[in-house]
Write an enzyme that holds these catalytic residues in place. Sequence first.
Site, mmCIF file in Angstrom:
data_model
loop_
_atom_site.group_PDB
_atom_site.id
_atom_site.type_symbol
_atom_site.label_atom_id
_atom_site.label_comp_id
_atom_site.label_asym_id
_atom_site.label_seq_id
_atom_site.Cartn_x
_atom_site.Cartn_y
_atom_site.Cartn_z
ATOM 1 N N GLU A 141 31.664 36.233 28.022
ATOM 2 C CA GLU A 141 31.801 37.039 29.242
ATOM 3 C C GLU A 141 30.750 38.142 29.272
ATOM 4 O O GLU A 141 30.465 38.774 28.246
ATOM 5 C CB GLU A 141 33.195 37.668 29.261
ATOM 6 C CG GLU A 141 33.451 38.621 30.410
ATOM 7 C CD GLU A 141 34.829 39.260 30.328
ATOM 8 O OE1 GLU A 141 35.241 39.889 31.332
ATOM 9 O OE2 GLU A 141 35.496 39.153 29.278
ATOM 10 N N ASP A 176 35.343 37.579 35.589
ATOM 11 C CA ASP A 176 36.205 38.767 35.588
ATOM 12 C C ASP A 176 35.803 39.655 36.759
ATOM 13 O O ASP A 176 34.701 40.222 36.778
ATOM 14 C CB ASP A 176 36.046 39.507 34.258
ATOM 15 C CG ASP A 176 36.957 40.712 34.118
ATOM 16 O OD1 ASP A 176 37.049 41.505 35.081
ATOM 17 O OD2 ASP A 176 37.568 40.881 33.058
ATOM 18 N N GLN A 203 39.800 36.150 35.218
ATOM 19 C CA GLN A 203 40.609 37.360 35.089
ATOM 20 C C GLN A 203 40.359 38.246 36.297
ATOM 21 O O GLN A 203 39.228 38.347 36.781
ATOM 22 C CB GLN A 203 40.248 38.117 33.801
ATOM 23 C CG GLN A 203 40.616 37.358 32.539
ATOM 24 C CD GLN A 203 40.145 38.053 31.276
ATOM 25 O OE1 GLN A 203 39.023 38.553 31.206
ATOM 26 N NE2 GLN A 203 41.006 38.089 30.265
ATOM 27 N N GLU A 239 44.077 41.051 34.010
ATOM 28 C CA GLU A 239 43.480 42.015 33.084
ATOM 29 C C GLU A 239 43.212 43.326 33.821
ATOM 30 O O GLU A 239 42.081 43.671 34.144
ATOM 31 C CB GLU A 239 42.195 41.461 32.462
ATOM 32 C CG GLU A 239 41.767 42.282 31.255
ATOM 33 C CD GLU A 239 40.428 41.847 30.702
ATOM 34 O OE1 GLU A 239 40.228 42.014 29.494
ATOM 35 O OE2 GLU A 239 39.591 41.349 31.460
#
Length: 266
Positions: A141, A176, A203, A239
């Site tokens: 990530e 994310d 996420q 998250e």
Amino acid sequence: MPKLAPNLYHQFLELPARERFGAARRAGFDAIEWHFPYEIPIDDLKLLLDDNGLTFVNAVTPVDWSVSKGLAAQPGREDEFRRAADLALRYAFATGLRTLHPGPGQIPPGIAREHCIDVLRANLDYLCEQARGSDLVIAIEGVSNARFPNMVLQTIADAAAVAADLDRPNLGIIYDTFHLRHEEKGPLSAIYERHKDRIAHIQIGNAPPRHEPGVGEIDLFFLMDHFDRDGYSGWIGLEYDPSRDTWSSLRWAERYGYRIGARPAA
């Protein structure tokens, strides 16, 4: 319909770690993610997951978070990383973990980023080889500079380039929304389309504060509907830090069939 997985590093912190599993199950979730489950012995963790009917979808290789933001791209610390990776793999294989994130960490002073990337490739190759033949996917990530300055991987394109270089079937990337909004330009849906073939896990977290859908500038409902229409079948990890207590901050999930309810009395 989006499949949601609360993150036990961020949610249900009102409860001791072992009680968070049952709280997630009672709220209607059938999966969780947890960055660092290593405080609970493997057999106990497996029982907590099995007894509550929970799938474990994402974890991070162990590291002292107060000292280091990851070991996977740290020159001179390869042996330390492999010990951490081996522990994470034991947990992963015992619990059926779906994705494991080996944090690369920050670029050390006086070290070239390219050298860190070389170390990262070698460590990822080791992890992928150890996970070969299992259902575990290794997922890397990009982490925004606004969150942690000078990370080895800062953008989703950084992560995608490393994954493409190694070209391992069990290596993917994490999408994310919090990090993307702080680091990238352009619509987040377009970024998803550009990288979706390599996305192993999603996420969500709003921005600028890392809060739930409806609290911040990102239309996370639009994005989740977009993933769903596109056929994304994995879980979406929550998250984010609740803007209120966990149960109040999760009420938005009731639109997707979850039964959050009120915060239980102490």
